[in-house]
Design an enzyme around this catalytic site. Sequence first.
Site, PDB file in Angstrom:
ATOM      1  N   HIS A  19      93.115  62.007  36.468  1.00  0.00           N
ATOM      2  CA  HIS A  19      92.892  61.376  35.168  1.00  0.00           C
ATOM      3  C   HIS A  19      93.712  60.092  35.013  1.00  0.00           C
ATOM      4  O   HIS A  19      93.303  59.184  34.288  1.00  0.00           O
ATOM      5  CB  HIS A  19      93.184  62.382  34.040  1.00  0.00           C
ATOM      6  CG  HIS A  19      92.264  63.568  34.094  1.00  0.00           C
ATOM      7  ND1 HIS A  19      92.610  64.816  33.623  1.00  0.00           N
ATOM      8  CD2 HIS A  19      91.002  63.708  34.587  1.00  0.00           C
ATOM      9  CE1 HIS A  19      91.596  65.652  33.810  1.00  0.00           C
ATOM     10  NE2 HIS A  19      90.623  65.005  34.402  1.00  0.00           N
ATOM     11  N   SER A  95      88.215  65.196  32.010  1.00  0.00           N
ATOM     12  CA  SER A  95      87.706  63.852  32.331  1.00  0.00           C
ATOM     13  C   SER A  95      86.685  63.337  31.308  1.00  0.00           C
ATOM     14  O   SER A  95      86.745  62.154  30.939  1.00  0.00           O
ATOM     15  CB  SER A  95      87.135  63.806  33.749  1.00  0.00           C
ATOM     16  OG  SER A  95      86.238  64.870  33.987  1.00  0.00           O
ATOM     17  N   GLY A 139      75.136  68.687  39.515  1.00  0.00           N
ATOM     18  CA  GLY A 139      75.613  67.305  39.485  1.00  0.00           C
ATOM     19  C   GLY A 139      75.326  66.534  40.762  1.00  0.00           C
ATOM     20  O   GLY A 139      75.212  65.307  40.736  1.00  0.00           O
ATOM     21  N   ASP A 159      83.813  65.612  40.821  1.00  0.00           N
ATOM     22  CA  ASP A 159      84.997  66.480  40.811  1.00  0.00           C
ATOM     23  C   ASP A 159      84.561  67.938  40.976  1.00  0.00           C
ATOM     24  O   ASP A 159      84.724  68.749  40.060  1.00  0.00           O
ATOM     25  CB  ASP A 159      85.715  66.245  39.461  1.00  0.00           C
ATOM     26  CG  ASP A 159      86.980  67.066  39.307  1.00  0.00           C
ATOM     27  OD1 ASP A 159      87.543  67.485  40.332  1.00  0.00           O
ATOM     28  OD2 ASP A 159      87.399  67.271  38.147  1.00  0.00           O
TER      29      ASP A 159
END
Length: 278
Positions: A19, A95, A139, A159
């Site tokens: 982050h 995030s 994703g 991620d």
Amino acid sequence: MLSYLHSFHAGNHADVLKHAALSLLLNRLKEKDKPFVYIDTHAGAGIYDLKGDEARKNSEFKGGIGRLRQAHERFPELTDYLRVAQMHDNHYPGSPQVAADMLRDGDRLILMELHNREVRELRKNLGGDPRVAIHHRDGFEGLTALAPPKPARGLVLMDPSYEVAEDYEKALAALAGAAARWPTGIYMLWYPVLARQRDQSRLLRRRLQDCGFNSLLLAELRVREQQEEFGMCGSALAVVNAPWRFDQQLRNLLPKLQALLAEDSGAGWKLEWLIKGG
Ligand code: SAM
């Protein structure tokens, strides 16, 4: 069936690395007035209750964001990340929330998440924001389907939870496919550095070099000695199309993060251009 829940790990050393770098990249994109899109292929729930049972089980956040908050004056380059991390009482922003809090009115967020509970939470947390589109989908496939987005200026965070070994292969294929169709996008892949018998980071690193990227920067932060069988000693970021001087920003940041987050003398950091763009 997916079983990984990020709430057990929210705010740990790996989140801090990820982050912090994310906030630096978003600020670089904000240097121009032009709108951009932020794509999060594995979004999680968006925000995590640090007082909840899951976060408190191992209290991983204490060794991550807990330490960073206390040392905030030594990290002026992370002012925005720290501001966002302070904004949500007793909660840690994942995030999607970091991005939502940093993006401007004209920017867009596309968030993908596969886990039923997590996508429900994500909708509750960020679904009311008109800039945000939430997709309950894979994703890896989602990125392939959406690249290039409009506007074709932006950043992808990938991620994965790496619950299944195929995630490594899928990440490589999805990134290579997206970068071929959207060569100007910035891509950041997070991956863990595990105990020697389980670690895939070296293999991943080699495979990343064969994906046809224009440029590839690698940043690694280990907070403890690498064990033989169990445990995650650190994590790393592979950044495709890193903005100018982002490497310098990381070169300043990584040793400071190592000093702050180290748990034993095996801590360390690495920064390397695997492919240097022209
Ligand atoms: N990016 C989040 C953050 O930094 O706050 C954390 C994400 S967490 C490490 C990984 C997430 O990916 C989990 O919520 C998991 O349910 C989700 N996930 C696992 N496989 C997926 C897939 N194939 N597509 C989309 N999401 C997936």
